[in-house]
Design a protein around this motif. Structure first.
Motif, PDB file in Angstrom:
ATOM      1  N   SER A 192      77.110  33.963  55.327  1.00 37.38           N
ATOM      2  CA  SER A 192      77.127  32.637  54.711  1.00 37.38           C
ATOM      3  C   SER A 192      75.982  32.517  53.716  1.00 37.38           C
ATOM      4  CB  SER A 192      77.004  31.544  55.786  1.00 37.38           C
ATOM      5  OG  SER A 192      78.116  31.588  56.656  1.00 37.38           O
ATOM      6  N   VAL A 193      76.329  32.569  52.444  1.00 40.24           N
ATOM      7  CA  VAL A 193      75.332  32.414  51.392  1.00 40.24           C
ATOM      8  C   VAL A 193      75.106  30.925  51.155  1.00 40.24           C
ATOM      9  CG1 VAL A 193      74.753  32.932  48.994  1.00 40.24           C
ATOM     10  CG2 VAL A 193      76.105  34.561  50.340  1.00 40.24           C
ATOM     11  N   PRO A 194      73.853  30.476  51.119  1.00 38.98           N
ATOM     12  CA  PRO A 194      73.597  29.045  50.880  1.00 38.98           C
ATOM     13  C   PRO A 194      74.270  28.574  49.598  1.00 38.98           C
ATOM     14  CG  PRO A 194      71.577  30.186  51.497  1.00 38.98           C
ATOM     15  CD  PRO A 194      72.620  31.245  51.291  1.00 38.98           C
ATOM     16  N   ASP A 195      74.891  27.392  49.668  1.00 35.93           N
ATOM     17  CA  ASP A 195      75.632  26.906  48.507  1.00 35.93           C
ATOM     18  C   ASP A 195      74.875  25.832  47.729  1.00 35.93           C
ATOM     19  OD1 ASP A 195      75.762  24.905  50.351  1.00 35.93           O
ATOM     20  OD2 ASP A 195      77.951  24.792  50.455  1.00 35.93           O
ATOM     21  N   HIS A 196      73.655  25.468  48.197  1.00 32.78           N
ATOM     22  CA  HIS A 196      72.917  24.467  47.430  1.00 32.78           C
ATOM     23  C   HIS A 196      72.183  25.135  46.274  1.00 32.78           C
ATOM     24  CE1 HIS A 196      70.548  25.758  50.949  1.00 32.78           C
ATOM     25  NE2 HIS A 196      69.493  25.722  50.160  1.00 32.78           N
ATOM     26  N   ALA A 197      71.877  24.337  45.273  1.00 30.48           N
ATOM     27  CA  ALA A 197      71.432  24.894  43.997  1.00 30.48           C
ATOM     28  C   ALA A 197      70.099  25.617  44.078  1.00 30.48           C
ATOM     29  CB  ALA A 197      71.358  23.786  42.951  1.00 30.48           C
ATOM     30  N   LYS A 198      69.098  24.992  44.660  1.00 27.34           N
ATOM     31  CA  LYS A 198      67.761  25.570  44.620  1.00 27.34           C
ATOM     32  C   LYS A 198      67.327  26.038  46.001  1.00 27.34           C
ATOM     33  CE  LYS A 198      65.753  23.420  40.535  1.00 27.34           C
ATOM     34  NZ  LYS A 198      64.561  22.720  39.985  1.00 27.34           N
ATOM     35  N   LEU A 199      67.018  27.322  46.094  1.00 24.57           N
ATOM     36  CA  LEU A 199      66.499  27.882  47.339  1.00 24.57           C
ATOM     37  C   LEU A 199      64.990  28.041  47.217  1.00 24.57           C
ATOM     38  CD1 LEU A 199      69.050  30.771  48.046  1.00 24.57           C
ATOM     39  CD2 LEU A 199      68.952  28.546  49.158  1.00 24.57           C
ATOM     40  N   PRO A 200      64.278  27.882  48.327  1.00 23.86           N
ATOM     41  CA  PRO A 200      62.842  28.162  48.308  1.00 23.86           C
ATOM     42  C   PRO A 200      62.605  29.619  47.923  1.00 23.86           C
ATOM     43  CG  PRO A 200      63.484  27.024  50.326  1.00 23.86           C
ATOM     44  CD  PRO A 200      64.746  27.416  49.636  1.00 23.86           C
ATOM     45  N   LEU A 201      61.446  29.903  47.393  1.00 25.09           N
ATOM     46  CA  LEU A 201      61.144  31.250  46.921  1.00 25.09           C
ATOM     47  C   LEU A 201      61.310  32.290  48.019  1.00 25.09           C
ATOM     48  CD1 LEU A 201      60.252  33.054  44.616  1.00 25.09           C
ATOM     49  CD2 LEU A 201      57.870  32.539  45.212  1.00 25.09           C
ATOM     50  N   LEU A 248      70.257  29.620  39.477  1.00 25.74           N
ATOM     51  CA  LEU A 248      70.276  28.236  39.946  1.00 25.74           C
ATOM     52  C   LEU A 248      68.921  27.777  40.469  1.00 25.74           C
ATOM     53  CD1 LEU A 248      73.676  28.264  41.902  1.00 25.74           C
ATOM     54  CD2 LEU A 248      73.219  27.100  39.739  1.00 25.74           C
ATOM     55  N   SER A 249      68.016  28.716  40.672  1.00 26.01           N
ATOM     56  CA  SER A 249      66.752  28.398  41.333  1.00 26.01           C
ATOM     57  C   SER A 249      65.769  27.659  40.440  1.00 26.01           C
ATOM     58  CB  SER A 249      66.086  29.684  41.832  1.00 26.01           C
ATOM     59  OG  SER A 249      65.584  30.449  40.741  1.00 26.01           O
ATOM     60  N   GLY A 250      65.935  27.800  39.135  1.00 23.68           N
ATOM     61  CA  GLY A 250      64.984  27.176  38.228  1.00 23.68           C
ATOM     62  C   GLY A 250      63.824  28.068  37.844  1.00 23.68           C
ATOM     63  N   HIS A 251      63.723  29.253  38.476  1.00 24.46           N
ATOM     64  CA  HIS A 251      62.654  30.182  38.124  1.00 24.46           C
ATOM     65  C   HIS A 251      62.991  30.875  36.808  1.00 24.46           C
ATOM     66  CE1 HIS A 251      60.334  29.880  41.839  1.00 24.46           C
ATOM     67  NE2 HIS A 251      61.487  29.877  42.500  1.00 24.46           N
TER      68      HIS A 251
END
Length: 217
Positions: free
Chosen positions: A118-127, A167-170
C-alpha cells in the motif's frame, strides 16, 4: 499509451505486415492460395486469442515455459525478492508477490512481475517516509545487479518513485541526492546477506506458475 499497450500494438502490426507480405510473395513462391488463407487465418486467430485470453502477454508466457524460460523467471524473482526483503526491513506490509507473466495475467495485471504494497496516496510525505520508499522501490533493481550483474526491470518503480518525490514539494536536486543515498544503503544491506537474497529469490521462483507446469496460482 502504456508500454504494454505499445508492445501489443507493435505485435499486431508485425503480424498484419507479415501476412500482407506473405500474400504478395506467396504466389511468386508457388504457395497455394488455400495455404495462404489458412496461414492468415491462423495468425489472426492466434493474435486474437492472445489478446482475449492472455491480455497480449501470450508471447511472454510461452517464452517463460520454454527451455531458457527459467532464467527469465529467475531475473524476475531476484527483482521481487529485493522488494520483499527491503519492505520487511522497513516494516512495510507486502500483500502479494507475483513472479512471471502467467501469475500476473491470472491476477489481472499486464506485467511480468509485481510486489504489491500500500503506497501512501496523500500528496506530501515526510522526508523520512520518502527515504523509506526510496529504499523499497529501488531494492528490486539493486537485487538484480547483485545477483545478475545488471538490472533490466524497474521502469514502474522509477516512475512511482519519481511521482512520490514530485508530489513532495522537494526540489529536484534533493530528490536525486536522497535517491542516490537510498540506493547505496539498499546495496549495503542486501550485499551484507547475499544468502538471504538468494533464498528469497529461489522461494519466489519455486512458487512461480508456468504454462504446462504446476505452480502457485
Amino acid at each position: 499509451m502504456s508500454s504494454q499497450s505499445e508492445a501489443t500494438a507493435l505485435r499486431a502490426g508485425a503480424v498484419v505486415a507479415a501476412l500482407t507480405g506473405l500474400s504478395v510473395a506467396g504466389p511468386m513462391l508457388g504457395l497455394p492460395a488455400s495455404w495462404l488463407a489458412l496461414i492468415s487465418a491462423g495468425g489472426l486467430a492466434a493474435l486474437t486469442l492472445d489478446a482475449a485470453s492472455f491480455s497480449g502477454m501470450g508471447g511472454h508466457i510461452l517464452a517463460e515455459a520454454l527451455p531458457g524460460g527459467q532464467q527469465r523467471l529467475w531475473r524476475i524473482a531476484a527483482h521481487e525478492a529485493g522488494h520483499v526483503l527491503m519492505a520487511q526491513a522497513e516494516t512495510i506490509p507486502v500483500s502479494q508477490v507475483l513472479v512471471g507473466s502467467l501469475a500476473c495475467v491470472r491476477a489481472g495485471l499486464t506485467s511480468r512481475g509485481a510486489t504489491a504494497f500500500s503506497v501512501p496516496d496523500h500528496a506530501k510525505l515526510p522526508l523520512e517516509e520518502l527515504r523509506r520508499w526510496s529504499r523499497v522501490l529501488q531494492a528490486g533493481m539493486v537485487a538484480e545487479e547483485l545477483l545478475l550483474g545488471e538490472a533490466w526491470g524497474g521502469r514502474d518503480d522509477r516512475h512511482l518513485l519519481g511521482r512520490l518525490w514530485g508530489l513532495s514539494g522537494h526540489d529536484v536536486d534533493t530528490a536525486r541526492r536522497e535517491q542516490r543515498l537510498a540506493r547505496r544503503e539498499v546495496t549495503r544491506r542486501l550485499r551484507s546477506d547475499p544468502d538471504a537474497l538468494k533464498q528469497q529469490a529461489r522461494q519466489l521462483l519455486d512458487q512461480a506458475p508456468r504454462l504446462f507446469r504446476g505452480g502457485a496460482s
